[in-house]
Design a protein around this motif. Sequence first.
Motif, mmCIF file in Angstrom:
data_model
loop_
_atom_site.group_PDB
_atom_site.id
_atom_site.type_symbol
_atom_site.label_atom_id
_atom_site.label_comp_id
_atom_site.label_asym_id
_atom_site.label_seq_id
_atom_site.Cartn_x
_atom_site.Cartn_y
_atom_site.Cartn_z
ATOM 1 N N HIS A 104 0.853 -1.205 0.000
ATOM 2 C CA HIS A 104 0.000 0.000 0.000
ATOM 3 C C HIS A 104 0.879 1.242 0.000
ATOM 4 O O HIS A 104 0.988 1.942 1.000
ATOM 5 N N GLN A 105 1.508 1.512 -1.145
ATOM 6 C CA GLN A 105 2.418 2.650 -1.226
ATOM 7 C C GLN A 105 1.674 3.913 -1.642
ATOM 8 O O GLN A 105 0.788 3.872 -2.512
ATOM 9 N N ALA A 106 2.044 5.027 -1.063
ATOM 10 C CA ALA A 106 1.413 6.302 -1.415
ATOM 11 C C ALA A 106 1.587 6.620 -2.891
ATOM 12 O O ALA A 106 0.660 7.116 -3.545
ATOM 13 N N ASP A 107 2.762 6.323 -3.445
ATOM 14 C CA ASP A 107 3.019 6.628 -4.856
ATOM 15 C C ASP A 107 2.188 5.764 -5.792
ATOM 16 O O ASP A 107 2.090 6.059 -6.986
ATOM 17 N N GLY A 109 -1.026 5.239 -5.116
ATOM 18 C CA GLY A 109 -2.392 5.533 -4.669
ATOM 19 C C GLY A 109 -2.800 4.728 -3.453
ATOM 20 O O GLY A 109 -3.968 4.391 -3.269
ATOM 21 N N PHE A 110 -1.824 4.402 -2.584
ATOM 22 C CA PHE A 110 -2.034 3.572 -1.405
ATOM 23 C C PHE A 110 -2.576 2.185 -1.755
ATOM 24 O O PHE A 110 -3.273 1.544 -0.980
ATOM 25 N N SER A 111 -2.258 1.754 -2.969
ATOM 26 C CA SER A 111 -2.469 0.376 -3.387
ATOM 27 C C SER A 111 -1.098 -0.176 -3.741
ATOM 28 O O SER A 111 -0.096 0.323 -3.251
ATOM 29 N N SER A 112 -1.059 -1.208 -4.567
ATOM 30 C CA SER A 112 0.217 -1.753 -5.018
ATOM 31 C C SER A 112 0.432 -1.396 -6.479
ATOM 32 O O SER A 112 -0.519 -1.397 -7.274
ATOM 33 N N ALA A 113 1.660 -1.112 -6.836
ATOM 34 C CA ALA A 113 1.993 -0.835 -8.238
ATOM 35 C C ALA A 113 2.158 -2.122 -9.031
ATOM 36 O O ALA A 113 2.460 -2.078 -10.227
ATOM 37 N N LEU A 148 -6.079 -11.828 -4.389
ATOM 38 C CA LEU A 148 -6.797 -10.775 -5.112
ATOM 39 C C LEU A 148 -5.941 -9.519 -5.140
ATOM 40 O O LEU A 148 -4.989 -9.382 -4.383
ATOM 41 N N ARG A 149 -6.326 -8.603 -5.972
ATOM 42 C CA ARG A 149 -5.650 -7.323 -6.086
ATOM 43 C C ARG A 149 -5.715 -6.567 -4.759
ATOM 44 O O ARG A 149 -6.757 -6.558 -4.096
ATOM 45 N N SER A 150 -4.605 -5.935 -4.356
ATOM 46 C CA SER A 150 -4.579 -5.161 -3.104
ATOM 47 C C SER A 150 -5.442 -3.909 -3.250
ATOM 48 O O SER A 150 -5.129 -3.043 -4.065
ATOM 49 N N PRO A 151 -6.525 -3.781 -2.481
ATOM 50 C CA PRO A 151 -7.353 -2.575 -2.581
ATOM 51 C C PRO A 151 -6.616 -1.352 -2.033
ATOM 52 O O PRO A 151 -5.722 -1.473 -1.196
ATOM 53 N N THR A 152 -6.992 -0.188 -2.483
ATOM 54 C CA THR A 152 -6.417 1.041 -1.953
ATOM 55 C C THR A 152 -6.897 1.295 -0.528
ATOM 56 O O THR A 152 -7.983 0.858 -0.135
ATOM 57 N N LEU A 153 -6.062 2.011 0.235
ATOM 58 C CA LEU A 153 -6.461 2.436 1.581
ATOM 59 C C LEU A 153 -7.180 3.776 1.560
ATOM 60 O O LEU A 153 -7.705 4.211 2.586
#
Length: 446
Positions: A104-107, A109-113, A148-153
């Motif tokens: 969950h990186q800020a860059d 969008g608090f999801s995963s790239a 599953l895909r990491s949802p955004t925070l």
Amino acid sequence: MKRIFTLISLSLVVLSCGEDDYYPIESSLDADLKEQLIEVSGGKGLGYFILPESDAFDQIPQDPKNPITPAKVQLGKLLLHETGLGQVPKIDLMKGTYSCASCHQADAGFSSALRQGIGECGVGFGFRGESRTINKSVPVDSVDIQPLRSPTLLHVAYQEVMLWNGQFGGTGINAGTETNWGTIPENYLGYQGVEVQAIKGQGVHRLIIDADLAESLGYKNLFDSAFPEVSVNERYSPLYAGLAIAAYERTLLANQSPWQRWLKGETEALTMEEKQGVKVFFGEGRCYECHTGPALSDMNFYAFGMGDFDNSDGAVVLNDVDMDAIKKGRGGFTKKASDEYKFKTPTLYNMIDNGFYGHGGTFTSVEEVIRYKNVGIPQNKQVPLQNMAPQFGHLYLTDTQIESLTQFLENGLRDPNLKRYVPEALNSGNCFPNNDEQSQLDLNCG
């Protein structure tokens, strides 16, 4: 002569106006959009879509059992990024190399790239998490990856239950689902989904906090400030670490995006093409029927027939994962046939930052998702027709409408300053969000 006098008078008025007196001119399109928003919001108007400021705690939805406080937010901000909590890995060499923010990186969008986020046994970071890979020297079943895909925070404050299937949360729509809580005893604590996920997630992702770690990593005083009413015998624990993380997560709001600025009166914050996209979003595109309110999500569950993880290099499926239940989304949790293949409506803010869309990450561009929904041919042929969302297919959007809608979703909803939610440094001094050797090189830290 009268005309000259009028022109001079107008010139003097313009010249006398300071910067604080400047008001952007509202176009007819702006006026039309405001009327459209009043209609689709049931008369609530523009305010219905406005996100609060991140420090306006009294305006942010919160769990009554876990009120947001500055001390909790300060602690949670650090703990979410703290790689020092990674103390219970399957592979000892991975100790202290990963954190919640690994996925969950800020860059991003608090999801995963990445299509599939990687926690423990991940290697590297890149610029925004896009270069993280699985450590090839460890058994694949030791890697911390999700099915599953990491949802955004972002905007989790507006979610009463968490995860794509909504299984985390002991209140609200999960009341009455207790027979399905066997692997989620945390639901019995009576917290909402954000809190349950933050508590449960520490064990799932091999993180831990206790009194010794709180002391050695430099967080004891912050726990004391955040939870002074809690006994010292219980204070330094995954429960209260989770409550602090949840409080912080609820403040993650994309309230500096052009769309939010436009809602607050900056009519020039959106381009004309983006405004045309707003018109499509709240009109023929029917997006607003699921994406509404401040978070642009009704937090309901819908089936759009999107694909799942396919056990490829970018979407590994471990042998111990019940993919049949996962593929059925909400129905895999509730065991109701009417809920099968339905997944929670995601927020749409900053999604351009992560590059993968759908619960299985089967789309790699925003325009691709729009065209998929426009045509209405499902990727997953197993979804019963009666469960499919009525908004799927037969929208008949033109290429011009699709382009303007894409521009609004990609640019109008992107907050460019999410870094304001990231700590400058951790109390432990560790590198973050990852602390493996390659990440230290990529991040120029350690």
